[in-house]
Design an enzyme around this catalytic site. Sequence first.
Site, PDB file in Angstrom:
ATOM      1  N   ARG A 326       0.924  -1.222   0.085  1.00 50.57           N
ATOM      2  CA  ARG A 326       0.019   0.157   0.011  1.00 50.57           C
ATOM      3  C   ARG A 326       0.932   1.154  -0.202  1.00 50.57           C
ATOM      4  O   ARG A 326       1.146   1.970   1.183  1.00 50.57           O
ATOM      5  CB  ARG A 326      -1.043   0.050   1.442  1.00 50.57           C
ATOM      6  CG  ARG A 326      -2.299  -0.954   1.045  1.00 50.57           C
ATOM      7  CD  ARG A 326      -2.970  -0.921   2.539  1.00 50.57           C
ATOM      8  NE  ARG A 326      -4.140  -1.445   2.264  1.00 50.57           N
ATOM      9  CZ  ARG A 326      -4.679  -2.690   2.808  1.00 50.57           C
ATOM     10  NH1 ARG A 326      -3.535  -3.515   3.444  1.00 50.57           N
ATOM     11  NH2 ARG A 326      -5.896  -3.350   2.535  1.00 50.57           N
ATOM     12  N   ARG A 363       1.290  -1.255  -5.204  1.00 51.04           N
ATOM     13  CA  ARG A 363      -0.196  -0.739  -5.855  1.00 51.04           C
ATOM     14  C   ARG A 363       0.300   0.951  -5.625  1.00 51.04           C
ATOM     15  O   ARG A 363       0.950   1.466  -5.075  1.00 51.04           O
ATOM     16  CB  ARG A 363      -1.324  -0.842  -4.926  1.00 51.04           C
ATOM     17  CG  ARG A 363      -2.582  -0.294  -4.994  1.00 51.04           C
ATOM     18  CD  ARG A 363      -3.397  -0.457  -4.290  1.00 51.04           C
ATOM     19  NE  ARG A 363      -3.477   0.175  -3.156  1.00 51.04           N
ATOM     20  CZ  ARG A 363      -4.412  -0.105  -1.970  1.00 51.04           C
ATOM     21  NH1 ARG A 363      -5.337  -1.121  -2.265  1.00 51.04           N
ATOM     22  NH2 ARG A 363      -4.182   0.400  -0.971  1.00 51.04           N
ATOM     23  N   ASN A 484     -12.367  -5.326   0.533  1.00 50.48           N
ATOM     24  CA  ASN A 484     -12.466  -4.180   1.558  1.00 50.48           C
ATOM     25  C   ASN A 484     -13.722  -3.202   0.746  1.00 50.48           C
ATOM     26  O   ASN A 484     -14.669  -2.832   1.369  1.00 50.48           O
ATOM     27  CB  ASN A 484     -11.597  -3.630   1.930  1.00 50.48           C
ATOM     28  CG  ASN A 484     -10.647  -4.438   2.413  1.00 50.48           C
ATOM     29  OD1 ASN A 484     -10.776  -5.821   2.803  1.00 50.48           O
ATOM     30  ND2 ASN A 484      -9.183  -4.235   2.830  1.00 50.48           N
ATOM     31  N   ASP A 485     -13.101  -2.650  -0.405  1.00 48.44           N
ATOM     32  CA  ASP A 485     -13.896  -1.663  -1.068  1.00 48.44           C
ATOM     33  C   ASP A 485     -14.947  -2.285  -1.845  1.00 48.44           C
ATOM     34  O   ASP A 485     -15.997  -1.608  -1.908  1.00 48.44           O
ATOM     35  CB  ASP A 485     -12.815  -0.950  -2.168  1.00 48.44           C
ATOM     36  CG  ASP A 485     -12.226   0.239  -1.182  1.00 48.44           C
ATOM     37  OD1 ASP A 485     -12.757   0.879  -0.418  1.00 48.44           O
ATOM     38  OD2 ASP A 485     -11.169   0.409  -1.491  1.00 48.44           O
ATOM     39  N   ARG A 495     -16.929   1.726   4.892  1.00 49.67           N
ATOM     40  CA  ARG A 495     -16.361   0.678   5.725  1.00 49.67           C
ATOM     41  C   ARG A 495     -15.714   1.483   7.188  1.00 49.67           C
ATOM     42  O   ARG A 495     -15.154   0.660   8.018  1.00 49.67           O
ATOM     43  CB  ARG A 495     -15.198   0.283   4.906  1.00 49.67           C
ATOM     44  CG  ARG A 495     -14.175   1.211   4.498  1.00 49.67           C
ATOM     45  CD  ARG A 495     -13.463   0.525   3.205  1.00 49.67           C
ATOM     46  NE  ARG A 495     -12.179   0.169   3.746  1.00 49.67           N
ATOM     47  CZ  ARG A 495     -10.921  -0.215   2.952  1.00 49.67           C
ATOM     48  NH1 ARG A 495     -11.127  -0.251   1.589  1.00 49.67           N
ATOM     49  NH2 ARG A 495      -9.984  -0.605   3.353  1.00 49.67           N
ATOM     50  N   CYS A 532      -6.562  -9.673  -2.292  1.00 50.86           N
ATOM     51  CA  CYS A 532      -5.821  -8.908  -1.259  1.00 50.86           C
ATOM     52  C   CYS A 532      -6.702  -7.949  -0.449  1.00 50.86           C
ATOM     53  O   CYS A 532      -6.049  -7.473   0.439  1.00 50.86           O
ATOM     54  CB  CYS A 532      -4.756  -7.970  -2.003  1.00 50.86           C
ATOM     55  SG  CYS A 532      -5.669  -6.606  -2.976  1.00 50.86           S
TER      56      CYS A 532
HETATM   57  C1  PEP Z   1      -9.321  -3.257  -0.686  1.00 54.13           C
HETATM   58  O1  PEP Z   1     -10.200  -2.438  -0.983  1.00 54.13           O
HETATM   59  O2  PEP Z   1      -9.720  -4.632  -0.604  1.00 54.13           O
HETATM   60  C2  PEP Z   1      -7.956  -3.372  -0.619  1.00 54.13           C
HETATM   61  C3  PEP Z   1      -7.197  -4.284  -0.605  1.00 54.13           C
HETATM   62  O3  PEP Z   1      -7.532  -1.824  -0.660  1.00 54.13           O
HETATM   63  P1  PEP Z   1      -7.609  -0.846   0.741  1.00 54.13           P
HETATM   64  O4  PEP Z   1      -7.842  -1.847   1.824  1.00 54.13           O
HETATM   65  O5  PEP Z   1      -6.408  -0.472   0.811  1.00 54.13           O
HETATM   66  O6  PEP Z   1      -8.595  -0.048   0.055  1.00 54.13           O
HETATM   67 MG    MG Z   2      -9.201  -0.779  -1.852  1.00 53.47          MG
END
Ligand code: PEP
Ligand code: MG
Length: 601
Positions: A326, A363, A484-485, A495, A532
């Site tokens: 990240r 990334r 996550n997103d 979130r 991820c």
């Molecule tokens: C996600 O969105 O799942 C991700 C891995 O990126 P981040 O959590 O940094 O938004």
């Molecule tokens: Mg993300």
Amino acid sequence: MPDDRSSPPPPPLRILTGPPMASFTLHGIPVSRGIAIGRAHLLAPAALDVKHYLIPEEHLEAEVLRLQEALAAVHRELQTLWNELPKDAPTELGAFIDVHALILSDPLISEAPLDIIRARHYNAEWALLTQIDELSAQFDEIEDPYLRERKADIQQVAERVLKVLMGSEPLPVQGELDIDDFQAQMIVVAHDISPADMLKFRDRSFIGFITDVGGQNSHTAIVARSLDIPAAVGMSQASMLIEQDDWVIIDGDAGVVIANPSVLVLQQYRERQLAQQRARKKLNKLKKTAAVTRDGTTITLLANIELPEDTAAAMEAGANGVGLFRSEFLFMGRDARIPSEDEQFEQYKKAVVAMKGRPVTIRTLDIGADKPLDQTEHTALNPALGLRAIRYCLAEPQIFLSQLRAILRASAFGKVRILIPMLAHAFEIDQSLAMIEQAKGQLRDAGVKYDQGVEVGAMIEIPAAALSLPMFVKRMNFLSIGTNDLIQYTLAIDRVDYEVAHLYNPLHPAVLQLIAMTISAGHKAGIDVAVCGEMAGDVKLTRLLLGMGLREFSMHPAQLLSVKQEILNSDLGLIMPQTRKILRAMEPDVIADAVHALQQL
Ligand code: PEP
Ligand code: MG
């Protein structure tokens, strides 16, 4: 300045001691596993702006002196202000300086923080702020509005002292500090902690985190997990209810916090803590074992990192590479000063070299939403839907190009892959690829080496992307699902917002469909697909993801061995048919039960 005390004395101070508090339990959101038992350290938002570190015994008196000198300097400053007051200045101005001088010489400000340095080993800034927080809380309880307002005066005086302290040379603190158990067992309790501030705690002696707000997959939670420290968020009033130095237990697996536990409860948790430590030791034996299912399928286990230093934990856990670096964490907490191309290059190279030939997926800048570049800048109405990640990079081509050149330069030192976040449109993919070509061209012209075959992949984290996969697989070398997103945008759940955290469900059928579709589209096109997002590190979901066909998992190094253990015990022949049933199901209970049943196979 007149000597007499013109304002009434503030209420008595409570440091370190106080009447025993009744035990109480708070329920919130579990974010980072394990049990922490320690003393509460309440962190006010302002306290995050100053450095926090512990002073070794032999430097304590020097640190005390540093604070005394800062107090004396502010005293002189006020004296000068007083002397230089114009004759026709309003009388309130003189009175104002008087009040500040009186506050400054009050033992609550001039002596109590010195005691805190000696007793708790805090650095001067931290000791002063701790005392100011304590005083502010006492002032909040005063009914008289005039007296209550004196709190602002105290804070202004503290700010003057802090300014002087921050300009003065802090003591060099080297190596591991020899601090006693009491110092080393502190649990941070705060209303909120930003991801960048959380990162500042990585080398400190805090053993747990509790915040009033926050969601399970907020970046603050993600950093806590990467530090592998028990944490619970969404604790509502924790920072109001828990007092400084209270004994606190965090059950990071259940999202439960127990304040002032009874001896019996304390004992039970200590036993559980020991059992967890033993289990972790056992897991360590799997470090060198390949992650192969019972029926012989090899799974790639990658690490998520925030900073190059995290590669040590990734190597230690036996990761096959880095699946998500990240990079935005290199940009955060720097007062909006963007790291130069050279600075970035050094950091990327450090990670690449440390991984010794294993792939490192970097990334590109995923700034915005709960990872603002500048903490003071919150202009977007809906930051999660705003100018974040690739949208920001395409709007700031010079920043993007400089990052791309830095990443490409690092590719000369090992296997690097570039991962682009938040893509949704074909033109965004095309523009990103064009800019990568432009960065390559600039390096070529300058005679700088890079890997010509560097692979470029897309994060699939917007439902639109998961629903237009042919557009992606045609243009990209690999895909990485950011669950996550993806969950946030599919379910329209912020979130970070604990008030809707109960709706954030990785097992929602819509989410499962999008993940399954992405894995299968990638495989049909013959390109690698990883997950991820946090789902990849959740052992309760390992078999479900395996059953969907996932062969690459990227997670925090601390989760890697538990996931590996689950893989070693899994049989794809049994899992796949059951997973197909789950993907056809639409009822939440049916899905939850079937996912649970998968773990029993
Ligand atoms: C996600 O969105 O799942 C991700 C891995 O990126 P981040 O959590 O940094 O938004
Ligand atoms: Mg993300």
